[in-house]
Design a protein around this motif. Structure first.
Motif, PDB file in Angstrom:
ATOM      1  N   ALA A  17      24.907 -15.656  13.616  1.00  0.00           N
ATOM      2  CA  ALA A  17      24.499 -15.808  12.931  1.00  0.00           C
ATOM      3  C   ALA A  17      23.457 -16.553  13.872  1.00  0.00           C
ATOM      4  O   ALA A  17      22.339 -16.623  13.330  1.00  0.00           O
ATOM      5  CB  ALA A  17      24.691 -16.857  12.387  1.00  0.00           C
ATOM      6  N   GLU A  18      22.890 -17.036  15.331  1.00  0.00           N
ATOM      7  CA  GLU A  18      22.088 -17.654  16.210  1.00  0.00           C
ATOM      8  C   GLU A  18      21.172 -16.753  16.021  1.00  0.00           C
ATOM      9  O   GLU A  18      20.161 -17.739  17.098  1.00  0.00           O
ATOM     10  CB  GLU A  18      22.967 -18.433  16.929  1.00  0.00           C
ATOM     11  CG  GLU A  18      23.565 -17.828  18.386  1.00  0.00           C
ATOM     12  CD  GLU A  18      24.547 -17.576  18.047  1.00  0.00           C
ATOM     13  OE1 GLU A  18      25.684 -17.568  19.338  1.00  0.00           O
ATOM     14  OE2 GLU A  18      25.458 -17.423  17.137  1.00  0.00           O
ATOM     15  N   LEU A  19      21.665 -15.769  16.296  1.00  0.00           N
ATOM     16  CA  LEU A  19      20.138 -14.426  16.431  1.00  0.00           C
ATOM     17  C   LEU A  19      19.385 -14.344  15.603  1.00  0.00           C
ATOM     18  O   LEU A  19      18.327 -14.211  15.673  1.00  0.00           O
ATOM     19  CB  LEU A  19      20.895 -13.542  16.683  1.00  0.00           C
ATOM     20  CG  LEU A  19      21.419 -13.553  18.290  1.00  0.00           C
ATOM     21  CD1 LEU A  19      21.755 -11.676  18.663  1.00  0.00           C
ATOM     22  CD2 LEU A  19      20.937 -14.326  19.557  1.00  0.00           C
ATOM     23  N   VAL A  20      20.056 -15.196  14.189  1.00  0.00           N
ATOM     24  CA  VAL A  20      19.213 -14.621  13.633  1.00  0.00           C
ATOM     25  C   VAL A  20      17.290 -15.444  13.025  1.00  0.00           C
ATOM     26  O   VAL A  20      16.101 -14.812  13.413  1.00  0.00           O
ATOM     27  CB  VAL A  20      19.600 -15.790  11.471  1.00  0.00           C
ATOM     28  CG1 VAL A  20      18.724 -15.328  10.866  1.00  0.00           C
ATOM     29  CG2 VAL A  20      20.524 -14.207  11.684  1.00  0.00           C
ATOM     30  N   PRO A  21      17.025 -16.769  13.889  1.00  0.00           N
ATOM     31  CA  PRO A  21      16.275 -16.966  14.066  1.00  0.00           C
ATOM     32  C   PRO A  21      15.690 -17.064  15.367  1.00  0.00           C
ATOM     33  O   PRO A  21      14.094 -16.975  14.469  1.00  0.00           O
ATOM     34  CB  PRO A  21      16.244 -18.780  14.377  1.00  0.00           C
ATOM     35  CG  PRO A  21      17.844 -19.524  13.369  1.00  0.00           C
ATOM     36  CD  PRO A  21      18.233 -17.857  13.653  1.00  0.00           C
ATOM     37  N   ALA A  22      15.991 -16.229  16.135  1.00  0.00           N
ATOM     38  CA  ALA A  22      15.415 -15.280  17.434  1.00  0.00           C
ATOM     39  C   ALA A  22      14.805 -14.859  17.222  1.00  0.00           C
ATOM     40  O   ALA A  22      13.371 -14.355  17.496  1.00  0.00           O
ATOM     41  CB  ALA A  22      16.363 -15.584  18.395  1.00  0.00           C
ATOM     42  N   LEU A  23      15.471 -13.505  15.956  1.00  0.00           N
ATOM     43  CA  LEU A  23      14.684 -12.802  15.322  1.00  0.00           C
ATOM     44  C   LEU A  23      13.153 -13.311  14.574  1.00  0.00           C
ATOM     45  O   LEU A  23      12.369 -12.208  14.623  1.00  0.00           O
ATOM     46  CB  LEU A  23      15.768 -11.756  14.307  1.00  0.00           C
ATOM     47  CG  LEU A  23      16.372 -11.010  15.309  1.00  0.00           C
ATOM     48  CD1 LEU A  23      17.769 -10.393  13.890  1.00  0.00           C
ATOM     49  CD2 LEU A  23      15.706  -9.397  16.181  1.00  0.00           C
ATOM     50  N   GLY A  24      13.530 -14.231  14.274  1.00  0.00           N
ATOM     51  CA  GLY A  24      12.020 -14.555  13.056  1.00  0.00           C
ATOM     52  C   GLY A  24      11.198 -15.052  14.009  1.00  0.00           C
ATOM     53  O   GLY A  24      10.268 -14.780  14.014  1.00  0.00           O
ATOM     54  N   ALA A  25      11.576 -15.572  15.080  1.00  0.00           N
ATOM     55  CA  ALA A  25      10.559 -16.180  16.428  1.00  0.00           C
ATOM     56  C   ALA A  25       9.936 -14.800  17.185  1.00  0.00           C
ATOM     57  O   ALA A  25       8.852 -15.121  17.279  1.00  0.00           O
ATOM     58  CB  ALA A  25      11.143 -17.340  17.271  1.00  0.00           C
ATOM     59  N   LEU A  79       9.674 -15.886   1.169  1.00  0.00           N
ATOM     60  CA  LEU A  79       9.426 -15.229   1.748  1.00  0.00           C
ATOM     61  C   LEU A  79       9.209 -15.817   2.999  1.00  0.00           C
ATOM     62  O   LEU A  79       9.528 -15.447   4.489  1.00  0.00           O
ATOM     63  CB  LEU A  79       8.224 -14.040   1.864  1.00  0.00           C
ATOM     64  CG  LEU A  79       8.305 -13.129   0.651  1.00  0.00           C
ATOM     65  CD1 LEU A  79       7.090 -12.764   0.233  1.00  0.00           C
ATOM     66  CD2 LEU A  79       9.318 -12.459   1.201  1.00  0.00           C
ATOM     67  N   PRO A  80       8.817 -17.499   3.722  1.00  0.00           N
ATOM     68  CA  PRO A  80       7.505 -17.786   4.963  1.00  0.00           C
ATOM     69  C   PRO A  80       9.396 -18.434   5.457  1.00  0.00           C
ATOM     70  O   PRO A  80       9.483 -18.389   6.596  1.00  0.00           O
ATOM     71  CB  PRO A  80       7.089 -19.118   4.634  1.00  0.00           C
ATOM     72  CG  PRO A  80       6.299 -18.404   2.966  1.00  0.00           C
ATOM     73  CD  PRO A  80       7.415 -17.961   2.931  1.00  0.00           C
ATOM     74  N   ARG A  81      10.203 -19.121   4.982  1.00  0.00           N
ATOM     75  CA  ARG A  81      11.278 -19.442   5.144  1.00  0.00           C
ATOM     76  C   ARG A  81      12.213 -18.304   5.427  1.00  0.00           C
ATOM     77  O   ARG A  81      12.885 -18.014   6.913  1.00  0.00           O
ATOM     78  CB  ARG A  81      11.956 -19.655   4.634  1.00  0.00           C
ATOM     79  CG  ARG A  81      11.399 -21.230   4.148  1.00  0.00           C
ATOM     80  CD  ARG A  81      12.491 -21.841   3.234  1.00  0.00           C
ATOM     81  NE  ARG A  81      14.113 -22.060   3.459  1.00  0.00           N
ATOM     82  CZ  ARG A  81      15.118 -22.267   3.426  1.00  0.00           C
ATOM     83  NH1 ARG A  81      15.298 -22.127   1.424  1.00  0.00           N
ATOM     84  NH2 ARG A  81      16.389 -22.252   3.112  1.00  0.00           N
ATOM     85  N   MET A  82      12.432 -16.685   4.977  1.00  0.00           N
ATOM     86  CA  MET A  82      12.720 -15.512   6.054  1.00  0.00           C
ATOM     87  C   MET A  82      12.145 -14.967   6.887  1.00  0.00           C
ATOM     88  O   MET A  82      13.121 -14.637   7.745  1.00  0.00           O
ATOM     89  CB  MET A  82      13.570 -14.735   4.495  1.00  0.00           C
ATOM     90  CG  MET A  82      13.930 -15.158   2.947  1.00  0.00           C
ATOM     91  SD  MET A  82      14.159 -14.380   1.473  1.00  0.00           S
ATOM     92  CE  MET A  82      14.967 -12.740   2.295  1.00  0.00           C
ATOM     93  N   ALA A  83      11.320 -15.183   6.249  1.00  0.00           N
ATOM     94  CA  ALA A  83      10.549 -14.270   7.836  1.00  0.00           C
ATOM     95  C   ALA A  83      10.359 -14.760   9.771  1.00  0.00           C
ATOM     96  O   ALA A  83      10.719 -14.634  10.540  1.00  0.00           O
ATOM     97  CB  ALA A  83       9.448 -14.074   7.314  1.00  0.00           C
ATOM     98  N   ALA A  84      10.973 -16.518   8.788  1.00  0.00           N
ATOM     99  CA  ALA A  84      11.456 -16.693  10.562  1.00  0.00           C
ATOM    100  C   ALA A  84      12.923 -17.239  11.018  1.00  0.00           C
ATOM    101  O   ALA A  84      13.003 -17.666  11.839  1.00  0.00           O
ATOM    102  CB  ALA A  84      11.018 -18.372  10.006  1.00  0.00           C
ATOM    103  N   GLY A  85      13.151 -16.574   9.808  1.00  0.00           N
ATOM    104  CA  GLY A  85      15.170 -16.363   9.829  1.00  0.00           C
ATOM    105  C   GLY A  85      15.602 -18.016   9.773  1.00  0.00           C
ATOM    106  O   GLY A  85      16.540 -17.934   9.903  1.00  0.00           O
ATOM    107  N   GLU A  86      14.788 -18.855   8.680  1.00  0.00           N
ATOM    108  CA  GLU A  86      15.417 -20.092   8.442  1.00  0.00           C
ATOM    109  C   GLU A  86      16.663 -20.037   6.974  1.00  0.00           C
ATOM    110  O   GLU A  86      17.004 -20.624   6.921  1.00  0.00           O
ATOM    111  CB  GLU A  86      14.508 -20.871   8.689  1.00  0.00           C
ATOM    112  CG  GLU A  86      13.307 -22.074   9.549  1.00  0.00           C
ATOM    113  CD  GLU A  86      11.869 -22.162   9.443  1.00  0.00           C
ATOM    114  OE1 GLU A  86      12.342 -22.075   7.773  1.00  0.00           O
ATOM    115  OE2 GLU A  86      11.554 -22.640  10.051  1.00  0.00           O
TER     116      GLU A  86
END
Length: 390
Positions: free
Chosen positions: A52-60, A123-130
């Motif tokens: 799961a830690e890759l999710v914010p990295a995908l967003g970034a 949407l902004p939180r999902m785009a950021a992977g948050e």
């Protein structure tokens, strides 16, 4: 690999057909896949671990909902998104699936059909992977006939009450919001169910021999109460969820070629390093024929994906063309992976090589978002005007 890239890229120069922006997205996704996914994917697949830690990295990296406009999304072209899917699935189908579920299904549903408040909230939180989203459409009785869904939503004063069951719902147990489709007195409607809502329960499906580095769940809806504003106001009828499925199918058309490319590259390398009867097996005519046939299908599938991407960017893409792409590219990717496994011999079934993992994953890709049979019948209907589904 050569110094300039993959061996296949010295024969098939797809980069010559891409814009600078498209190349940038391709390289961004390849860098992510190479540095963040590949070093851990065999272990994660073996241990059934979703990292799961890759999710914010995908967003970034801008890869979540990248084809959508506004709300923190990149607004990239369809071809750019497709190239990203190809590069991610070259590492593992599970991570391309994550990007598809998050961006093409959950985020697209909110972006297309949500209220402004719903869009701003999620949407902004999902785009950021948050925040992670899921898309709950498929049911245990069969995913190929969404019109027969049994999940119901009924009005109770100012609330909606949902009841039913969904199956094979990616990310549901870790989702911060679920897009749930249910029948109402006025047709099929979509609802946003925040994680932790009473009456919503998701259980990961055990025993999977495919997609082991990702999560798919059974979802139970037992008197799940939602406020009136949980409904997606812009979606009424099956056209809503089906339009989102077409977004996800588009990513599959590209992604399957990523898995195929990896298997082909591994087969080429092994044909040069493995010796039988005093010479590399790549010196044998039958092996060279297999490699040549694999390359042909990879090139044709990738050119088909590019054509479909250009159609999508031009606004001329049809449902039939999506079925052509999904049916052909997944089927040929499986054939390429199978041929690669044969070139590797017995070693091909071990995790020393990624081929068997890709082959197993592709069997899931073949099933979801429309099986071979369904897309065959869609094309048959397109050609004859006669629906043979019943």
């Amino acid at each position: 690999m050569t110094d300039s890239g993959f061996v296949t890229e010295t024969v098939f120069d797809i980069d010559a057909l891409l814009s600078p922006e498209e190349l940038d997205w391709k390289h961004t996704a390849r860098e992510f896949a190479t540095t963040r996914i590949l070093p851990v994917i065999e272990q994660d697949f073996e241990e059934k671990h979703f990292r799961a830690e890759l999710v914010p990295a995908l967003g970034a990296a801008g890869l979540l909902g990248m084809h959508l406009e506004g709300y923190g999304c990149a607004g990239a072209s369809a071809v750019s998104y497709g190239l990203a899917c190809l590069e991610l699935e070259a590492a593992d189908s599970g991570w391309r699936t994550f990007v598809s579920v998050q961006g093409s299904l959950a985020m697209s549903a909110i972006h297309k059909f949500g209220s402004e408040e719903q869009k701003q909230r999620w949407l902004p939180r999902m785009a950021a992977g948050e925040a992670i989203g899921c898309f709950a459409l498929t049911e245990p009785t069969g995913g190929s006939d969404p019109a027969a869904m049994e999940t119901m939503a009924r009005r109770d004063g100012d609330e909606w009450v949902l009841g039913g069951r969904k199956r094979w719902i990616g990310l549901a147990s870790v989702a911060d919001v679920a897009v749930v489709w249910a029948k109402t007195d006025e047709g099929v409607r979509g609802f946003l169910v925040p994680g932790g809502t009473a009456g919503f329960r998701a259980e990961p499906i055990e025993g999977k021999l495919s997609m082991r580095a990702s999560i798919q769940c059974d979802v139970y809806l037992d008197d799940c109460r939602l406020p009136a504003e949980a409904m997606l106001p812009g979606a009424k009828g099956l056209s809503g969820p089906l339009s989102c499925l077409n977004e996800a199918r588009f990513g599959i058309i590209w992604g399957a070629m990523g898995a195929a490319r990896t298997c082909l590259e591994v087969a080429i390398a092994r044909s040069l390093s493995r010796e039988v009867f005093g010479a590399p097996i790549g010196a044998r005519q039958l092996v060279q024929q297999k490699l040549a046939d694999m390359l042909l299908e990879y090139e044709k599938g990738t050119l088909l994906a590019l054509h479909i991407g250009r159609q999508k960017d031009a606004g001329t893409l049809t449902h039939a063309q999506i079925s052509v792409g999904k049916l052909n590219n997944v089927r040929e990717a499986i054939a390429i992976a199978s041929a690669a496994r044969s070139i590797l011999g017995g070693d091909g079934v071990t995790n020393e090589f990624p081929v068997m993992r890709h082959l197993a994953n592709l069997e899931s890709v073949r099933t979801y978002e429309g099986t071979d049979d369904i897309h065959t019948l869609i094309l048959g209907r397109e050609l004859t005007g006669i629906a043979a589904f019943d």
